[in-house]
Design an enzyme around this catalytic site. Structure first.
Site, PDB file in Angstrom:
ATOM      1  CE1 TYR A  84      -3.827  -2.184   0.075  1.00 24.94           C
ATOM      2  CE2 TYR A  84      -2.849  -3.174   2.027  1.00 24.94           C
ATOM      3  CZ  TYR A  84      -3.793  -3.190   1.014  1.00 24.94           C
ATOM      4  OH  TYR A  84      -4.686  -4.214   0.936  1.00 24.94           O
ATOM      5  N   PRO A  97     -11.130  -0.569  -1.642  1.00 20.39           N
ATOM      6  CG  PRO A  97     -11.194  -2.256  -0.018  1.00 20.39           C
ATOM      7  CD  PRO A  97     -10.386  -1.066  -0.477  1.00 20.39           C
ATOM      8  CG  HIS A 307      -7.417  -2.559   1.393  1.00 15.73           C
ATOM      9  ND1 HIS A 307      -7.564  -3.296   2.548  1.00 15.73           N
ATOM     10  CD2 HIS A 307      -7.776  -3.391   0.389  1.00 15.73           C
ATOM     11  CE1 HIS A 307      -7.991  -4.507   2.243  1.00 15.73           C
ATOM     12  NE2 HIS A 307      -8.119  -4.592   0.946  1.00 15.73           N
ATOM     13  CB  SER A 507     -10.761 -10.947  -2.205  1.00 16.04           C
ATOM     14  OG  SER A 507     -10.927 -10.941  -0.806  1.00 16.04           O
TER      15      SER A 507
END
Length: 586
Positions: A84, A97, A307, A507
């Protein structure tokens, strides 16, 4: 996740460090069928040299063992930066997300229903934060594989107390500590691209839903004041990582207005991811905040997540404690900005880039209704492994080859655990998808399906128990960098690049209600595929980029549906063959 009764904090073990030879052996097995024979021969030689006795690999492994012994989690910082904070891409679509709630039905033009929903949401979040602040959450326990294992709770406590501070080369994940600064007693509400401070604690009392409703109504009226309209500063946070942040608010609540699109699951996912662009609600966001609740007048509601602090979405409780009313409610305050000509140029540039993202995103949310996880369980198969094999089949049918695949695997069984990667593109999965697509009737496809699911399940257990290869290889490469060594050949090899180009990023995000998670692809020619298996159906959210001539979300979903039907028919045929007296109907 399920929560174990009681409030006992169990001591969790440290993340283990796999043996070097084990990781290198698994790495070769994971890559052989994804490479040409020439590429693999070279990679095999490079890996053997790296792992040779007294070689570079053993040196790096010994240094990593020292790090394991002196830190709570040897990979956490490496992983957070790599996944990230080092990423310079814009957060919307590329990183953040979203969770899309079931569509609400607010009867226009009466806004009170929407404000009541927003007030209820805010009140629930504040109550949840009270539980977090007092560390009163019961310990989570794992479900699925190795169910019942206690899990690390630290991600929960970053939910409302952190923010992502932009930096020119690397962002910083900042956690607010009450011992250093006072706890925030306000939230930020965005409405019509304007930002307002809403005090949620007044005279030492937390506002109840009725008071919150009153304040939200005031904000909506203030946002309508054309004389006080300010530039849509939130657009800056949708750009690449610039040095701008609003950090002290607990969380952000966004109220946005109808955008003239027919609402379905796909359009709701797109609106949540990027706000629909500049002309719609693209400026009604502050992407550096970890949690943004979005409430649209057209019923499009959900959560946008930054995230880096945590995985998944932690939803607010449904049973809320009513707070006493506050008699005197001061008006919310508008956040005012001093905008130089340079800021206006940046806003115009950010608006243009966001608009390009909006046009580029190819999203397809599909509710597969022919069967769900109960049918899969009746086959004595793991629903997650089964769906992963179906995703491999879909990609192979679309593109005729296997590719590196990422499936997130929680390693919360360990201190400060985040995730590792389940490499779903197994040799067994490839053998099965080839059998399903070559038209030959003689192969034992059912046996091959079970073999693929067994391989997927075994790798899942490997990953969730801390034995995955991706974190280990990352740790070895970072240690080499810290030692100022020349980059080892294994990390310059073409196979390493291919192994980390996750063209299929997947996912599972299961929920107990009808909602779903969405995110964008991680590479320009890839797919993002999130799924929510329910008892009798499965919700898929598939994304790709229109700029890539190699991908098409609709085609992928079409192949996915066909694959799921073919796999069901294969299971039913085998069930009939093994016991003709049993009739299955799905």
């Amino acid at each position: 996740l399920v929560r174990a009764p009681g409030r006992v904090r169990l001591g969790l073990p440290k993340l283990p460090l796999p043996a070097l030879k084990d990781t290198l052996d698994v790495y070769l097995r994971c890559m052989e069928h994804l490479l040409t024979e020439e590429q693999f021969n070279k990679t095999q030689h490079v890996v053997e040299q790296f792992g040779a006795p007294g070689g570079v690999g053993e040196l790096l492994q010994s240094k990593l063992m020292e790090r394991r012994d002196t830190t709570a989690n040897w990979v956490y910082e490496y992983w957070l930066n790599e996944m990230y904070l080092n990423n310079r891409l814009a957060l919307p679509v590329n990183s953040s997300p979203v969770m899309v709630f079931p569509q609400q039905h607010f009867k226009a033009p009466i806004d009170s229903l929407r404000y009541e929903f927003a007030a209820h949401l805010i009140s629930g979040a504040l109550e949840y934060k009270t539980l977090l602040d007092s560390r009163a959450l019961p310990v989570d326990c794992a479900r699925g594989q190795l169910a019942g294992t206690p899990l690390c709770m630290e991600q929960y406590y970053r939910l409302f107390t952190s923010y992502r501070l932009p930096g020119p080369e690397r962002d910083t994940l900042v956690a607010q500590q009450s011992s250093v600064m006072p706890e925030p007693e306000h939230i930020i509400v965005a409405c019509k691209n304007q930002f307002f401070v809403l005090d949620v604690v007044i005279n030492f009392r937390r506002l109840n839903e009725r008071d919150l409703l009153t304040q939200l109504d005031k904000i909506a009226r203030m946002a309508d004041s054309e004389e006080e309209l300010l530039p849509p500063i939130g657009l800056l946070t949708s750009d690449g990582r610039v040095d701008l942040s609003v950090s002290k608010a607990i969380f952000q609540n966004n109220l946005f207005f109808p955008v003239g699109l027919a609402l379905n699951d796909t359009t709701q996912a797109m609106l949540m991811l990027h706000g629909g662009g500049v002309a719609k609600n693209g400026g009604n966001r502050w992407y550096d905040k970890p949690m943004q609740f979005v409430v649209g007048a057209d019923g499009c509601c959900g959560v946008v997540c930054e995230h880096s602090p945590f995985e998944g979405i932690v939803l607010v409780p449904s049973k809320l404690v009513r707070a006493a009313s506050v008699s005197e409610l001061p008006a919310p305050r508008r956040l005012r900005w001093k905008c130089t000509p340079e800021i206006h140029k940046l806003l115009a540039s950010s608006a243009d880039k966001l608009q390009r993202q909006v046009k580029n995103l190819d999203m397809n949310v599909h509710k597969f209704c022919d069967y769900g996880k109960e049918f899969i369980k009746k086959q004595k198969m793991s629903p997650d492994a089964y769906i992963q094999v179906a995703l491999q089949l879909a990609y192979y049918r679309c593109h005729g080859r296997p590719v590196s695949t990422y499936e997130s695997a929680s390693i919360r069984r360990f201190q400060e655990g985040r995730v590792d990667n389940i490499r779903s593109a197994t040799p067994e999965a490839l053998a099965f998808v080839k059998a399903m697509t070559d038209g030959k009737l003689s192969t034992n496809k059912m046996e091959m399906l079970r073999s693929a699911i067994t391989a997927q399940t075994k790798y899942t257990i490997r990953a969730i128990t801390g034995m995955g290869i991706d974190n280990h290889l990352l740790g070895l490469s970072k240690i080499a960098h810290e030692l100022k060594m020349e980059t080892p050949e294994i990390f310059k090899d073409e196979a390493h690049l291919i192994s980390n180009q996750f063209i299929l990023s997947t996912s599972q995000v299961p929920t107990t209600v009808e909602m779903f998670c969405s995110y964008g692809p991680v590479v320009t020619n890839g797919y993002g595929a999130c799924y929510n298996p329910q008892s009798d159906h499965i919700i898929f959210s598939v994304s790709s980029f229109r700029e890539s001539s190699q991908t098409c979300s609709a085609d992928f979903v079409k192949s996915l549906v066909q694959g799921l039907l073919d796999m069901r028919d294969l299971c039913n045929k085998c069930n009939h063959g093994s016991n003709p007296t049993i009739k299955l109907s799905f």
